[in-house]
Design an enzyme around this catalytic site. Structure first.
Site, PDB file in Angstrom:
ATOM      1  N   LYS A  90       0.846  -1.215   0.000  1.00 11.33           N
ATOM      2  CA  LYS A  90       0.000   0.000   0.000  1.00 11.33           C
ATOM      3  C   LYS A  90       0.874   1.256   0.000  1.00 11.33           C
ATOM      4  O   LYS A  90       2.058   1.203   0.327  1.00 11.33           O
ATOM      5  CB  LYS A  90      -0.928  -0.020   1.209  1.00 11.33           C
ATOM      6  CG  LYS A  90      -0.219   0.028   2.540  1.00 11.33           C
ATOM      7  CD  LYS A  90      -1.198  -0.239   3.691  1.00 11.33           C
ATOM      8  CE  LYS A  90      -0.477  -0.145   5.018  1.00 11.33           C
ATOM      9  NZ  LYS A  90      -1.315  -0.644   6.124  1.00 11.33           N
ATOM     10  N   ARG A 139     -11.336  -0.293  14.987  1.00 12.75           N
ATOM     11  CA  ARG A 139     -11.323   0.529  13.775  1.00 12.75           C
ATOM     12  C   ARG A 139     -12.201  -0.175  12.754  1.00 12.75           C
ATOM     13  O   ARG A 139     -13.389   0.095  12.684  1.00 12.75           O
ATOM     14  CB  ARG A 139      -9.866   0.707  13.320  1.00 12.75           C
ATOM     15  CG  ARG A 139      -9.641   1.857  12.391  1.00 12.75           C
ATOM     16  CD  ARG A 139      -8.181   2.004  12.016  1.00 12.75           C
ATOM     17  NE  ARG A 139      -7.608   0.784  11.468  1.00 12.75           N
ATOM     18  CZ  ARG A 139      -6.383   0.683  10.963  1.00 12.75           C
ATOM     19  NH1 ARG A 139      -5.585   1.740  10.940  1.00 12.75           N
ATOM     20  NH2 ARG A 139      -5.932  -0.455  10.476  1.00 12.75           N
ATOM     21  N   TYR A 143      13.040  31.357   7.869  1.00  7.12           N
ATOM     22  CA  TYR A 143      11.718  31.903   8.206  1.00  7.12           C
ATOM     23  C   TYR A 143      11.526  31.959   9.724  1.00  7.12           C
ATOM     24  O   TYR A 143      11.820  31.004  10.435  1.00  7.12           O
ATOM     25  CB  TYR A 143      10.613  31.029   7.631  1.00  7.12           C
ATOM     26  CG  TYR A 143      10.408  31.199   6.143  1.00  7.12           C
ATOM     27  CD1 TYR A 143       9.973  32.419   5.617  1.00  7.12           C
ATOM     28  CD2 TYR A 143      10.641  30.145   5.279  1.00  7.12           C
ATOM     29  CE1 TYR A 143       9.776  32.558   4.249  1.00  7.12           C
ATOM     30  CE2 TYR A 143      10.444  30.279   3.918  1.00  7.12           C
ATOM     31  CZ  TYR A 143      10.012  31.499   3.409  1.00  7.12           C
ATOM     32  OH  TYR A 143       9.819  31.633   2.065  1.00  7.12           O
ATOM     33  N   MET A 166       9.988  25.391   2.079  1.00  8.42           N
ATOM     34  CA  MET A 166       9.404  24.577   1.007  1.00  8.42           C
ATOM     35  C   MET A 166      10.469  23.868   0.182  1.00  8.42           C
ATOM     36  O   MET A 166      10.329  22.699  -0.176  1.00  8.42           O
ATOM     37  CB  MET A 166       8.540  25.473   0.106  1.00  8.42           C
ATOM     38  CG  MET A 166       7.789  24.703  -0.961  1.00  8.42           C
ATOM     39  SD  MET A 166       6.844  25.795  -2.032  1.00  8.42           S
ATOM     40  CE  MET A 166       5.486  26.246  -0.973  1.00  8.42           C
TER      41      MET A 166
HETATM   42  C1  LIG Z   1      -0.562  -1.723   6.742  1.00 11.96           C
HETATM   43  C2  LIG Z   1      -1.134  -3.030   7.101  1.00 11.96           C
HETATM   44  C3  LIG Z   1      -0.307  -4.132   7.354  1.00 11.96           C
HETATM   45  C4  LIG Z   1       1.196  -4.017   7.411  1.00 11.96           C
HETATM   46  O1  LIG Z   1       1.598  -3.347   8.599  1.00 11.96           O
HETATM   47  P1  LIG Z   1       3.142  -3.126   8.908  1.00 11.96           P
HETATM   48  O2  LIG Z   1       3.204  -2.525  10.262  1.00 11.96           O
HETATM   49  O3  LIG Z   1       3.656  -2.188   7.886  1.00 11.96           O
HETATM   50  O4  LIG Z   1       3.789  -4.452   8.815  1.00 11.96           O
HETATM   51  C5  LIG Z   1      -0.909  -5.344   7.578  1.00 11.96           C
HETATM   52  N1  LIG Z   1      -2.266  -5.478   7.573  1.00 11.96           N
HETATM   53  C6  LIG Z   1      -3.078  -4.432   7.347  1.00 11.96           C
HETATM   54  C7  LIG Z   1      -4.548  -4.646   7.352  1.00 11.96           C
HETATM   55  C8  LIG Z   1      -2.557  -3.176   7.112  1.00 11.96           C
HETATM   56  O5  LIG Z   1      -3.365  -2.146   6.897  1.00 11.96           O
END
Ligand SMILES: *Cc1c(COP(=O)(O)O)cnc(C)c1O
Length: 356
Positions: free
Chosen positions: A35, A130, A255, A303
């Site tokens: 992801k 969650r 800044y 920036m």
């Molecule tokens: C992001 C995620 C993982 C991986 O988590 P890490 O801490 O990066 O190993 C596994 N399962 C789900 C559902 C996630 O969203």
């Protein structure tokens, strides 16, 4: 090229990290998490390097589409699932396997029983609060899915840990026991373990491990670096000095003038800033490497520029490389200064950064 910030990605390190994780969980299949463009490392290149993975995990449908367009063949699990009925057929066609975490998704599947079958993972909320079905609703959700001709029978039960990166294991153990009770007797393959659970909680490994950060040589363990778990950091982010200035005592840098030179100082200006994804919240004192020497940034991150105290690298000159992280400077150190985690630093790099 002038003014290039470069992220060099070490795909060999990512392959080695996957091998280490496999050795730690030899009986589990590997769902490599890609992801957020593989945590900023480039999901297509990483997926190709990890051709030995059994599957890939993503958060958004577009991420899965991109992997399929690039010819990636393994099953892809979509952690966010779907939230619109019209996406289901497309996911089935791509063999993207959505997480089913909410009753509304089951209703959408029930409304299209004649559709081609889709593989799904069913998510239990074991205590993170969650996504996922509560333990007392899990078996009923499974029964509804199993009754559907358009859901393939190989459903995987999944859950996610809230605190597997913390030294105290008790909450992880509690989540595991909630998971075991809720799935007891349901005869499902299971998937629980994120990176830190793979490394530190072998009882959680199950049928599919789901590491993300550890593949990239990153950790979220407080006060720790991934290298301490034998992992190899895979990203090296570097920029160049475009000015070196000698400034007198009393000069206020950048800044807001938040840093005032207490004595005459040699100040380097590097061409990298928050528009590249370097964290604006990194305060004076955040480490960088100049000529291999650990220096500190002073004044505000702007920036396009940062300003650096060159006391530790007095011979530095225009054109010299400044390493923001990687290669002797753990991204976890930078993240700790900036009040965040290494994951965020890597996945928020912007399009201005050149990847090599
Ligand atoms: C992001 C995620 C993982 C991986 O988590 P890490 O801490 O990066 O190993 C596994 N399962 C789900 C559902 C996630 O969203």
């Amino acid at each position: 090229m002038s003014r290039s910030v470069t992220a060099r990605i070490d795909l060999d390190a990512i392959v080695a990290n996957m091998a280490l994780l496999r050795r730690r969980a030899p009986d589990s299949r590997m769902l490599a998490v890609l992801k957020a463009d593989a945590y900023g490392h480039g999901s297509v290149a990483v997926a190709r390097a990890l051709h030995a993975a059994d599957g890939f995990g993503v958060a958004a449908q577009g991420e899965a589409e991109r992997l399929r367009e690039a010819g990636i063949r393994q099953p892809i699990v979509l952690f966010g699932g779907f939230d619109a009925a019209e996406d289901i057929a497309r996911l089935a066609q791509l063999d993207v396997r959505p997480a089913i975490h909410h009753p509304s998704q089951i209703e959408m599947l029930e409304a299209q029983r004649d559709a081609p079958p889709i593989h799904v993972w069913l998510k239990l909320d074991s205590g993170m609060n969650r996504l996922g079905f509560p333990p007392d609703e899990f078996a009923a959700a499974l029964a509804r899915l199993r009754a559907l001709p358009n859901v393939a029978p190989d459903i995987v039960a999944m859950s996610h840990f809230a605190t597997s990166d913390e030294p105290d294991p008790s909450n992880t153990q509690r989540q595991l026991s909630v998971f075991r009770q809720a799935t007891h007797g349901l005869d499902l393959p299971v998937s629980l373990a994120n990176s830190t659970a793979v490394l530190d909680h072998p009882a959680t490994h199950g049928d599919w491990i789901r590491p993300g950060g550890a593949l990239y040589g990153l950790t979220t363990k407080p006060g720790r670096r991934a290298e301490q778990d034998g992992l190899r950091p895979a990203m090296r982010l570097a920029a160049r000095l475009i000015a070196v200035r000698d400034k007198p005592a009393g000069a206020a840098i950048g800044y807001g003038g938040t840093f005032v030179c207490p004595e005459p100082m040699r100040v380097g200006v590097a061409a990298v800033g928050y528009a590249d994804g370097y964290p604006r919240h990194a305060p004076s004192g955040t480490p960088v490497l100049v000529d291999g020497q650990r220096c500190r940034i002073i004044g505000r991150v702007s920036m396009d520029l940062i300003t650096i105290d060159l006391a530790a690298a007095p011979g530095a000159s225009v054109g010299d490389e400044v390493v923001l992280w990687g290669d002797g400077l753990a991204v976890e150190d930078v993240a700790a200064h900036a009040g965040t985690i290494s994951y965020e630093l890597c996945c928020r790099l912007t399009r201005r950064v050149e990847f090599a």
